[in-house]
Motif scaffolding. Structure first.
Motif, PDB file in Angstrom:
ATOM      1  N   ASN A 357       7.113  38.233   7.436  1.00 54.23           N
ATOM      2  CA  ASN A 357       7.633  39.608   7.462  1.00 54.23           C
ATOM      3  C   ASN A 357       6.731  40.573   6.708  1.00 54.23           C
ATOM      4  O   ASN A 357       7.062  41.762   6.594  1.00 54.23           O
ATOM      5  CB  ASN A 357       9.029  39.655   6.832  1.00 54.23           C
ATOM      6  CG  ASN A 357      10.040  38.833   7.610  1.00 54.23           C
ATOM      7  OD1 ASN A 357       9.834  38.516   8.781  1.00 54.23           O
ATOM      8  ND2 ASN A 357      11.139  38.471   6.957  1.00 54.23           N
ATOM      9  N   GLN A 358       5.619  40.068   6.165  1.00 55.38           N
ATOM     10  CA  GLN A 358       4.671  40.842   5.373  1.00 55.38           C
ATOM     11  C   GLN A 358       5.301  41.436   4.125  1.00 55.38           C
ATOM     12  O   GLN A 358       4.860  42.467   3.601  1.00 55.38           O
ATOM     13  CB  GLN A 358       4.009  41.932   6.224  1.00 55.38           C
ATOM     14  CG  GLN A 358       3.178  41.378   7.365  1.00 55.38           C
ATOM     15  CD  GLN A 358       2.307  42.405   8.055  1.00 55.38           C
ATOM     16  OE1 GLN A 358       2.087  43.507   7.547  1.00 55.38           O
ATOM     17  NE2 GLN A 358       1.780  42.049   9.218  1.00 55.38           N
ATOM     18  N   GLU A 359       6.332  40.753   3.621  1.00 55.23           N
ATOM     19  CA  GLU A 359       6.900  41.144   2.331  1.00 55.23           C
ATOM     20  C   GLU A 359       6.026  40.632   1.190  1.00 55.23           C
ATOM     21  O   GLU A 359       6.020  41.213   0.104  1.00 55.23           O
ATOM     22  CB  GLU A 359       8.326  40.610   2.195  1.00 55.23           C
ATOM     23  CG  GLU A 359       9.326  41.229   3.154  1.00 55.23           C
ATOM     24  CD  GLU A 359      10.734  40.764   2.901  1.00 55.23           C
ATOM     25  OE1 GLU A 359      11.281  41.061   1.816  1.00 55.23           O
ATOM     26  OE2 GLU A 359      11.302  40.092   3.790  1.00 55.23           O
ATOM     27  N   VAL A 360       5.336  39.518   1.411  1.00 56.50           N
ATOM     28  CA  VAL A 360       4.306  39.055   0.478  1.00 56.50           C
ATOM     29  C   VAL A 360       3.028  38.866   1.286  1.00 56.50           C
ATOM     30  O   VAL A 360       3.072  38.618   2.501  1.00 56.50           O
ATOM     31  CB  VAL A 360       4.693  37.742  -0.239  1.00 56.50           C
ATOM     32  CG1 VAL A 360       5.935  37.936  -1.089  1.00 56.50           C
ATOM     33  CG2 VAL A 360       4.890  36.603   0.752  1.00 56.50           C
ATOM     34  N   SER A 361       1.900  38.992   0.624  1.00 57.53           N
ATOM     35  CA  SER A 361       0.620  38.933   1.334  1.00 57.53           C
ATOM     36  C   SER A 361      -0.098  37.600   1.171  1.00 57.53           C
ATOM     37  O   SER A 361      -1.035  37.314   1.917  1.00 57.53           O
ATOM     38  CB  SER A 361      -0.297  40.060   0.847  1.00 57.53           C
ATOM     39  OG  SER A 361      -0.537  39.947  -0.554  1.00 57.53           O
ATOM     40  N   HIS A 362       0.327  36.802   0.208  1.00 53.52           N
ATOM     41  CA  HIS A 362      -0.311  35.497  -0.003  1.00 53.52           C
ATOM     42  C   HIS A 362       0.635  34.610  -0.805  1.00 53.52           C
ATOM     43  O   HIS A 362       1.552  35.095  -1.486  1.00 53.52           O
ATOM     44  CB  HIS A 362      -1.660  35.640  -0.698  1.00 53.52           C
ATOM     45  CG  HIS A 362      -1.623  36.352  -2.020  1.00 53.52           C
ATOM     46  ND1 HIS A 362      -1.166  37.640  -2.170  1.00 53.52           N
ATOM     47  CD2 HIS A 362      -1.987  35.948  -3.270  1.00 53.52           C
ATOM     48  CE1 HIS A 362      -1.246  38.003  -3.436  1.00 53.52           C
ATOM     49  NE2 HIS A 362      -1.747  36.997  -4.128  1.00 53.52           N
ATOM     50  N   PHE A 363       0.419  33.305  -0.719  1.00 54.31           N
ATOM     51  CA  PHE A 363       1.249  32.351  -1.457  1.00 54.31           C
ATOM     52  C   PHE A 363       0.515  31.024  -1.553  1.00 54.31           C
ATOM     53  O   PHE A 363      -0.422  30.752  -0.788  1.00 54.31           O
ATOM     54  CB  PHE A 363       2.618  32.167  -0.785  1.00 54.31           C
ATOM     55  CG  PHE A 363       2.575  31.570   0.603  1.00 54.31           C
ATOM     56  CD1 PHE A 363       2.719  30.208   0.801  1.00 54.31           C
ATOM     57  CD2 PHE A 363       2.399  32.393   1.719  1.00 54.31           C
ATOM     58  CE1 PHE A 363       2.692  29.668   2.091  1.00 54.31           C
ATOM     59  CE2 PHE A 363       2.364  31.867   3.000  1.00 54.31           C
ATOM     60  CZ  PHE A 363       2.516  30.498   3.192  1.00 54.31           C
ATOM     61  N   LEU A 364       0.944  30.179  -2.490  1.00 62.37           N
ATOM     62  CA  LEU A 364       0.362  28.850  -2.687  1.00 62.37           C
ATOM     63  C   LEU A 364       1.390  27.823  -2.234  1.00 62.37           C
ATOM     64  O   LEU A 364       2.555  27.881  -2.631  1.00 62.37           O
ATOM     65  CB  LEU A 364      -0.009  28.648  -4.153  1.00 62.37           C
ATOM     66  CG  LEU A 364      -0.793  27.376  -4.522  1.00 62.37           C
ATOM     67  CD1 LEU A 364      -1.674  27.620  -5.754  1.00 62.37           C
ATOM     68  CD2 LEU A 364       0.133  26.193  -4.802  1.00 62.37           C
ATOM     69  N   ALA A 365       0.945  26.866  -1.414  1.00 60.84           N
ATOM     70  CA  ALA A 365       1.877  25.865  -0.885  1.00 60.84           C
ATOM     71  C   ALA A 365       1.098  24.659  -0.369  1.00 60.84           C
ATOM     72  O   ALA A 365      -0.134  24.675  -0.276  1.00 60.84           O
ATOM     73  CB  ALA A 365       2.723  26.460   0.230  1.00 60.84           C
ATOM     74  N   TYR A 366       1.836  23.627  -0.006  1.00 62.66           N
ATOM     75  CA  TYR A 366       1.251  22.461   0.633  1.00 62.66           C
ATOM     76  C   TYR A 366       1.018  22.732   2.123  1.00 62.66           C
ATOM     77  O   TYR A 366       1.641  23.606   2.724  1.00 62.66           O
ATOM     78  CB  TYR A 366       2.194  21.257   0.527  1.00 62.66           C
ATOM     79  CG  TYR A 366       2.284  20.619  -0.832  1.00 62.66           C
ATOM     80  CD1 TYR A 366       1.203  19.931  -1.376  1.00 62.66           C
ATOM     81  CD2 TYR A 366       3.460  20.679  -1.575  1.00 62.66           C
ATOM     82  CE1 TYR A 366       1.294  19.322  -2.621  1.00 62.66           C
ATOM     83  CE2 TYR A 366       3.567  20.067  -2.818  1.00 62.66           C
ATOM     84  CZ  TYR A 366       2.477  19.392  -3.339  1.00 62.66           C
ATOM     85  OH  TYR A 366       2.570  18.787  -4.567  1.00 62.66           O
ATOM     86  N   GLY A 367       0.108  21.961   2.700  1.00 63.48           N
ATOM     87  CA  GLY A 367      -0.043  21.933   4.152  1.00 63.48           C
ATOM     88  C   GLY A 367      -0.838  23.043   4.788  1.00 63.48           C
ATOM     89  O   GLY A 367      -0.358  23.676   5.733  1.00 63.48           O
ATOM     90  N   PRO A 368      -2.080  23.299   4.341  1.00 69.71           N
ATOM     91  CA  PRO A 368      -2.862  24.361   4.983  1.00 69.71           C
ATOM     92  C   PRO A 368      -3.122  24.096   6.461  1.00 69.71           C
ATOM     93  O   PRO A 368      -3.269  25.035   7.245  1.00 69.71           O
ATOM     94  CB  PRO A 368      -4.171  24.374   4.183  1.00 69.71           C
ATOM     95  CG  PRO A 368      -4.268  23.007   3.574  1.00 69.71           C
ATOM     96  CD  PRO A 368      -2.854  22.624   3.273  1.00 69.71           C
ATOM     97  N   ALA A 369      -3.153  22.809   6.858  1.00 72.94           N
ATOM     98  CA  ALA A 369      -3.423  22.493   8.260  1.00 72.94           C
ATOM     99  C   ALA A 369      -2.313  22.999   9.180  1.00 72.94           C
ATOM    100  O   ALA A 369      -2.540  23.201  10.374  1.00 72.94           O
ATOM    101  CB  ALA A 369      -3.595  20.986   8.423  1.00 72.94           C
ATOM    102  N   ALA A 370      -1.118  23.191   8.629  1.00 72.95           N
ATOM    103  CA  ALA A 370      -0.001  23.662   9.449  1.00 72.95           C
ATOM    104  C   ALA A 370      -0.085  25.151   9.735  1.00 72.95           C
ATOM    105  O   ALA A 370       0.669  25.677  10.571  1.00 72.95           O
ATOM    106  CB  ALA A 370       1.318  23.353   8.747  1.00 72.95           C
TER     107      ALA A 370
END
Length: 478
Positions: A357-370
């Motif tokens: 929804n473009q409420e945040v522009s970036h985040f850290l998480a698992y699974g970049p391949a997804a």
């Protein structure tokens, strides 16, 4: 009860001495008369010994002494005694009759060949308890995996979606307490880390089957990420399934120059308030973000940085050196987060929706391949990119495990082998399926040479992977 008997004897002696004293007082009084005198002495004594079992007894001892024909002295002793008695605890039954790490050779599958196990699995229903928060993963499970389990082996795979793996662990524990030692409702669990450690330490797992599984031949069984799960020895009590690598996801149209390391990421969050956030721990995505901050502070404080903590049991002294700086950093960035840090997304899917929804522009998480499949599905914008921080990204392995009281161990082994097979690992590697990293050995990597990499997905070789802390650190940091 030996302590109770001794107390009774002492109290009888005390009562007798009390009587003698009263008699002496009565006889020695200057104004004593030949009328009847009744003297009552009440002694209340409470003895408390702290032990495993508390036994409360009330003992009334009456001693009657005739002083003269006209003098009666009555001493009543009331005693409340609390005595601890060690009660022998019967050892928990093991294996199929109770909780205990159940080895293949001690189970109903003992002595069977792999073909016989496959035959025993046919026509059974497998209840696989797993986190069900990802539509992409659910589609893979209920599509390719379910279809192949049915077509190849006649197994009816039932995905039981849970919000947290601990729900499955608690189910096994509850059923064990209720005496369900061989007919539990959980046949297989997607698991790693502290949840695996809890089940293994409690003796709630089926183990010792790697050598009979054909697909384990394609795995480096001695490799650290395979042999250890957040530092806990696996000991053939679970089967590797995926490599989980964290990364930073960002919208390149909104963040043309993404932050290079953790310090820069936190600084950018406050330079652009509301554009960054993370789920609150113990959600696994929120937990891994907090651990990245913890590592980053450790790198500034400890002589060897975060590596001083990796691979060792929880160390209170090291934790106390790093924790205050970590909480200070998180508290400082909190007002800069989405919605001023007053609320947090509940999990990674909720976080991804904020990003969509473009409420945040970036985040850290698992699974970049997804990221690729989510771009193709329209969830993420085409300008989505992923990368690894220069300071490194935490990665680990996740597994599937079989509770000791599963009534469908044959089906669980067969499906676990299917997930680990080259076919299973290859299918989920495709970006339009899941885009997950395989856990096979170097000799098997040629099978993945033609798997395309989506433009949104970082080359795994470009990420500097950080080792995980042992499992006992994680809940304390969370």
């Amino acid at each position: 009860m030996r302590g109770t008997t001794r107390s009774k004897g002492l109290l009888r002696l005390a009562a007798l001495l009390s009587v003698v004293a009263l008699v002496a007082a009565a006889c020695g009084a200057e104004d004593a008369t030949p009328e009847t005198v009744v003297v009552t002495s009440i002694v209340t004594e409470q003895v408390e010994v702290v032990v495993t079992e508390v036994v409360t007894e009330e003992v009334v001892v009456t001693e009657e002494v005739v002083v003269t024909e006209e003098v009666v002295v009555t001493s009543i002793v009331t005693e409340t005694v609390e005595v601890e008695v060690e009660v022998p605890v019967e050892a928990e039954p093991m294996g199929p009759s109770g909780p205990g790490l159940l080895d293949l050779n001690d189970s109903e599958l003992a002595g069977m060949s792999w073909d016989e196990i496959v035959a025993a699995a046919e026509g059974t229903r497998l209840n696989w308890f797993m986190w069900g928060g990802s539509a992409v993963i659910n589609a893979y499970i209920n599509g390719w995996v379910k279809d192949q389990a049915k077509e190849r082996y006649g197994i009816d795979l039932n995905q039981v979606r849970i919000t947290d793996t601990v729900n499955a662990v608690d189910t096994v524990i509850s059923e064990t307490e209720a005496g369900e030692f061989a007919s539990g409702s959980v046949d297989m669990i997607w698991i790693n880390g502290e949840n695996f450690k809890t089940m293994k330490n409690a003796g709630l797992l089926f183990c010792g089957y790697w050598n009979i599984m054909p697909s384990m031949a394609n795995v480096d069984q001695q490799a650290g990420p395979i042999a250890f799960d957040f530092g806990t020895p696996v000991d053939e009590c679970e089967v590797p399934w995926n490599q989980a690598q964290s990364a930073v996801f960002y919208n390149s149209a909104l963040v043309p120059s993404p932050p290079a390391d953790m310090d820069a990421l936190l600084a950018q969050a406050c330079e652009n308030p509301g554009t960054f956030t993370y789920p609150a721990p113990p959600d696994f995505t929120g937990s891994v973000f907090v651990r990245h901050v913890f590592y980053n502070e450790a790198d500034k404080i400890l002589p060897g940085g975060h590596t001083d903590m990796v691979g060792i049991p929880f160390d209170q002294a090291l934790y106390d050196q790093v924790a205050p700086a970590t909480w200070a950093t998180l508290n400082a960035v909190e007002p800069c987060l989405w919605r001023g840090g007053e609320t947090y997304p509940v999990d990674q899917p909720a976080l991804e929706q904020l990003y969509a929804n473009q409420e945040v522009s970036h985040f850290l998480a698992y699974g970049p391949a997804a990221a690729g499949s989510k771009v193709d599905s329209g969830l993420f914008p085409e300008s989505t990119r992923t990368y690894g921080l220069n300071s490194g990204q935490i990665g680990n392995t996740n597994f599937v495990t079989i509770p000791y009281n599963s009534p469908n161990k044959a089906a669980a082994l067969v499906v676990a082998d299917l997930l680990l097979s080259i076919d299973g690992q290859l299918e989920k590697a495709y970006p339009d399926v899941w885009g997950q990293i395989n856990v096979l050995n170097s000799a098997s990597q040629s099978h993945f040479a033609d798997v395309p990499r989506h433009p949104s997905v970082v080359d795994p070789g470009e990420i500097s992977s950080l080792g995980e802390l042992l499992g006992d650190w994680v809940p304390i940091i969370e």
